[in-house]
Design a protein around this motif. Structure first.
Motif, PDB file in Angstrom:
ATOM      1  N   GLU A  95       0.826  -1.199   0.000  1.00 52.93           N
ATOM      2  CA  GLU A  95       0.000   0.000   0.000  1.00 52.93           C
ATOM      3  C   GLU A  95       0.866   1.257   0.000  1.00 52.93           C
ATOM      4  O   GLU A  95       0.543   2.250  -0.651  1.00 52.93           O
ATOM      5  CB  GLU A  95      -0.930  -0.001   1.215  1.00 52.93           C
ATOM      6  CG  GLU A  95      -1.904   1.164   1.218  1.00 52.93           C
ATOM      7  CD  GLU A  95      -2.902   1.069   2.339  1.00 52.93           C
ATOM      8  OE1 GLU A  95      -3.743   1.985   2.452  1.00 52.93           O
ATOM      9  OE2 GLU A  95      -2.858   0.091   3.112  1.00 52.93           O
ATOM     10  N   GLU A  97       0.707   4.054  -3.001  1.00 53.72           N
ATOM     11  CA  GLU A  97       0.356   5.456  -2.733  1.00 53.72           C
ATOM     12  C   GLU A  97       1.403   6.409  -3.297  1.00 53.72           C
ATOM     13  O   GLU A  97       1.071   7.450  -3.867  1.00 53.72           O
ATOM     14  CB  GLU A  97       0.193   5.672  -1.240  1.00 53.72           C
ATOM     15  CG  GLU A  97      -0.268   7.074  -0.849  1.00 53.72           C
ATOM     16  CD  GLU A  97      -1.600   7.438  -1.464  1.00 53.72           C
ATOM     17  OE1 GLU A  97      -1.836   8.653  -1.694  1.00 53.72           O
ATOM     18  OE2 GLU A  97      -2.426   6.532  -1.713  1.00 53.72           O
ATOM     19  N   PHE A 146      -4.227  -0.913  -7.706  1.00 55.37           N
ATOM     20  CA  PHE A 146      -3.951  -1.501  -6.408  1.00 55.37           C
ATOM     21  C   PHE A 146      -5.196  -2.232  -5.947  1.00 55.37           C
ATOM     22  O   PHE A 146      -6.316  -1.759  -6.166  1.00 55.37           O
ATOM     23  CB  PHE A 146      -3.568  -0.430  -5.377  1.00 55.37           C
ATOM     24  CG  PHE A 146      -3.331  -0.977  -3.998  1.00 55.37           C
ATOM     25  CD1 PHE A 146      -2.145  -1.627  -3.697  1.00 55.37           C
ATOM     26  CD2 PHE A 146      -4.291  -0.862  -3.007  1.00 55.37           C
ATOM     27  CE1 PHE A 146      -1.917  -2.143  -2.425  1.00 55.37           C
ATOM     28  CE2 PHE A 146      -4.070  -1.371  -1.735  1.00 55.37           C
ATOM     29  CZ  PHE A 146      -2.880  -2.015  -1.439  1.00 55.37           C
ATOM     30  N   GLN A 187      -6.735  -6.164  -3.719  1.00 60.16           N
ATOM     31  CA  GLN A 187      -6.534  -7.278  -2.814  1.00 60.16           C
ATOM     32  C   GLN A 187      -6.859  -8.578  -3.537  1.00 60.16           C
ATOM     33  O   GLN A 187      -7.924  -8.701  -4.158  1.00 60.16           O
ATOM     34  CB  GLN A 187      -7.435  -7.138  -1.575  1.00 60.16           C
ATOM     35  CG  GLN A 187      -7.271  -5.853  -0.792  1.00 60.16           C
ATOM     36  CD  GLN A 187      -6.039  -5.871   0.089  1.00 60.16           C
ATOM     37  OE1 GLN A 187      -5.468  -6.916   0.363  1.00 60.16           O
ATOM     38  NE2 GLN A 187      -5.615  -4.693   0.540  1.00 60.16           N
ATOM     39  N   PRO A 209      -2.476  -7.912  -0.507  1.00 61.95           N
ATOM     40  CA  PRO A 209      -2.433  -6.727  -1.368  1.00 61.95           C
ATOM     41  C   PRO A 209      -1.581  -6.958  -2.608  1.00 61.95           C
ATOM     42  O   PRO A 209      -0.608  -7.719  -2.584  1.00 61.95           O
ATOM     43  CB  PRO A 209      -1.806  -5.660  -0.471  1.00 61.95           C
ATOM     44  CG  PRO A 209      -1.025  -6.424   0.543  1.00 61.95           C
ATOM     45  CD  PRO A 209      -1.774  -7.696   0.772  1.00 61.95           C
ATOM     46  N   ILE A 264      -0.031  -4.657  -6.225  1.00 61.79           N
ATOM     47  CA  ILE A 264       0.135  -3.378  -6.905  1.00 61.79           C
ATOM     48  C   ILE A 264       0.491  -3.652  -8.351  1.00 61.79           C
ATOM     49  O   ILE A 264       1.238  -4.588  -8.656  1.00 61.79           O
ATOM     50  CB  ILE A 264       1.226  -2.518  -6.226  1.00 61.79           C
ATOM     51  CG1 ILE A 264       1.432  -1.205  -6.986  1.00 61.79           C
ATOM     52  CG2 ILE A 264       2.528  -3.269  -6.094  1.00 61.79           C
ATOM     53  CD1 ILE A 264       2.397  -0.255  -6.310  1.00 61.79           C
TER      54      ILE A 264
END
Length: 495
Positions: free
Chosen positions: A61, A65, A81, A83, A93, A95
């Motif tokens: 995360e 960000e 992004f 899950q 998670p 990305i």
């Protein structure tokens, strides 16, 4: 033969969110990187999808960000992004970002002859990427050559923001200083750790100057093949001060590049300047033309013999070979490796090879051939030609992969490969004293002259005064390690 499938990560061909997994790029302790594309668009370009092995991993995360907030060619483009739900129902998670193909910076330099002008252009692009994140209050916190990719077109991209920081970010560690790689840490960070090592609530606030110092270490390491010598962690300069040789004393770098690297390595954070000022200076220097700027960066005779001379000189020697290099004699058995080509989130594996990069041997042979012919008719220096000595020393200085000392950056995500790593100076002040003894640790009574008792166990005193270095704990003003009883000798022979 059936291949092992890790139940913590999705299988190839499966769909994660809107993404179809096409291939596996890399895997490590914390996650797996896949090549993917949008499942509903067969013509969509490939992207890199990185999924956590552990549910709720905050690194992912954090990186998402940072990329979401930054739009710049020097930073991977953010895509998504989300899950992934594992078969057990846990949320992992992931990305998704631009897939940046290319070499890591250090291997880009070794892949073919590079000039000061080419290096300046790459460093300027890295600095521009830093400007884009610094203006938002973001600090990378683990900038180094292994976290910079250079594409075949010459575009430099700063990757791995898993340990990055921004003003409203939630902490991801509870340590005094943030995650990072020790040899790249700024002097003021190490000295803050020293001053506040006994204060559990003390926290260093990351600064853009931290990244600039790391950029200086990266540039120095890039062109000289070695690290700058370590600074005093305590700030006590009453002893022998750090002797930092200029890059031009070790390699044929241009005066412009030489002059720009040195301020970045200043122990005064303000002397490094503002990030935008550094980027502008690199851009101006990259536009310079002339022999110094365009000739290949090759080692000087002093640089070629730095390692051997350093090991043979007594402490305190002031000769030009005493560079404060971070290599050690233990690296002398390193085998040569070809360059690694890497993506933005993972590396293509470096494979063991029998030859050095061809441009190193051919370039040095061209420069020193006539000299060697003359030397070979008389005295041979240690049975090796000068360029062979430099190549061996340069190989010993090459780190395989610098693993972060806090284990949250992407280099911790990727699996560590089993080829030798150059020895870098230990910059760890001390590990925090654990809350409990280690399993199997020796119980009292402790040896009075060598051990002390703490936490109901015995601790070996190996140094009277901190700093204690990597693997040491500071307790009651002493440096200690866990003590273990020797195994009991067998009472009979083997049956």
């Amino acid at each position: 033969m059936m291949s092992f499938v890790d139940p913590r990560t999705p299988a190839l061909g499966s769909i994660v969110g809107p993404w179809l997994l096409l291939g596996r790029i890399d895997s490590g302790s914390y996650g797996v990187v896949f090549q993917a594309r949008r499942a509903d668009d067969p013509e969509a370009p490939p992207v890199a999808l990185k999924v956590a092995k552990n549910p709720g991993d905050p690194r992912f995360e954090r990186e998402a960000e940072v990329l979401r907030r930054t739009r710049h060619p020097g930073v991977p483009r953010y895509e998504d992004f989300g899950q992934w739900v594992s078969p057990s129902g846990a949320l992992h998670p992931y990305i998704v970002m631009e897939l940046v193909e290319g070499f890591i910076l250090y291997d880009w330099f070794r892949e073919q002859p590079r000039s000061s002008q080419a290096v300046l252009r790459v460093l300027e692009q890295v600095a521009r990427g830093l400007v884009a994140v610094h203006v938002q209050g973001i600090v990378h916190r683990d900038l180094k050559g292994d976290n910079i990719r250079v594409t075949p077109e010459g575009r430099a991209v700063l990757v791995d923001f898993g340990s990055g920081w921004y003003p409203d970010a939630e902490p991801i560690t509870d340590t005094i200083i943030p995650p990072g790689t020790s040899i790249y840490r700024a002097p003021e960070v190490l000295r803050f750790l020293w001053r506040h090592r006994k204060e559990e609530d003390a926290r260093w606030v990351a600064q853009p100057s931290d990244d600039l110092y790391a950029l200086g270490v990266t540039a120095y390491r890039l062109v000289t093949g070695t690290y700058p010598p370590p600074v005093s962690e305590t700030g006590d300069l009453r002893g022998v001060p750090r002797r930092l040789l200029r890059p031009s004393e070790l390699a044929a770098v241009s005066p412009e590049l030489d002059a720009l690297i040195m301020p970045l390595l200043s122990e005064d954070a303000e002397a490094r300047g503002a990030t935008e000022t550094v980027a502008e200076a690199l851009e101006r220097a990259a536009r310079q033309e002339g022999l110094d700027a365009t000739r290949p960066i090759l080692p000087t005779p002093a640089g070629a013999h730095t390692e051997e001379a350093r090991l043979s000189k007594p402490p305190g020697s002031s000769s030009a070979s005493d560079s404060g290099s971070s290599s050690s004699a233990s690296d002398s058995g390193s085998s040569s490796k070809p360059p690694r080509r890497r993506s933005s989130t993972a590396a293509g594996r470096r494979e063991a090879g029998d030859g050095f990069p061809p441009w190193v041997s051919s370039g040095i042979a061209a420069l020193m051939g006539s000299m060697i012919l003359g030397i070979c008719t008389g005295v041979r220096q240690r049975e090796r030609a000068p360029q062979e000595q430099w190549i061996a020393a340069e190989e010993r200085h090459q780190p395989s992969r610098e693993v972060p000392d806090a284990g949250v950056a992407e280099e911790a995500l990727l699996s560590v490969e089993p080829y030798p790593q150059a020895s870098a100076p230990s910059l760890a002040v001390a590990l925090p004293m654990p809350k409990a003894p280690q399993p199997g640790q020796k119980k009292p009574p402790c040896l009075p002259d060598y051990e002390l008792e703490a936490l109901g166990a015995c601790w070996l005193v190996f140094k009277k005064d901190p700093p204690c270095g990597t693997g040491g704990y500071e307790y009651d003003g002493k440096c200690v390690r866990a003590s273990f009883s020797a195994p009991r000798a067998p009472t009979s022979g083997e049956p």
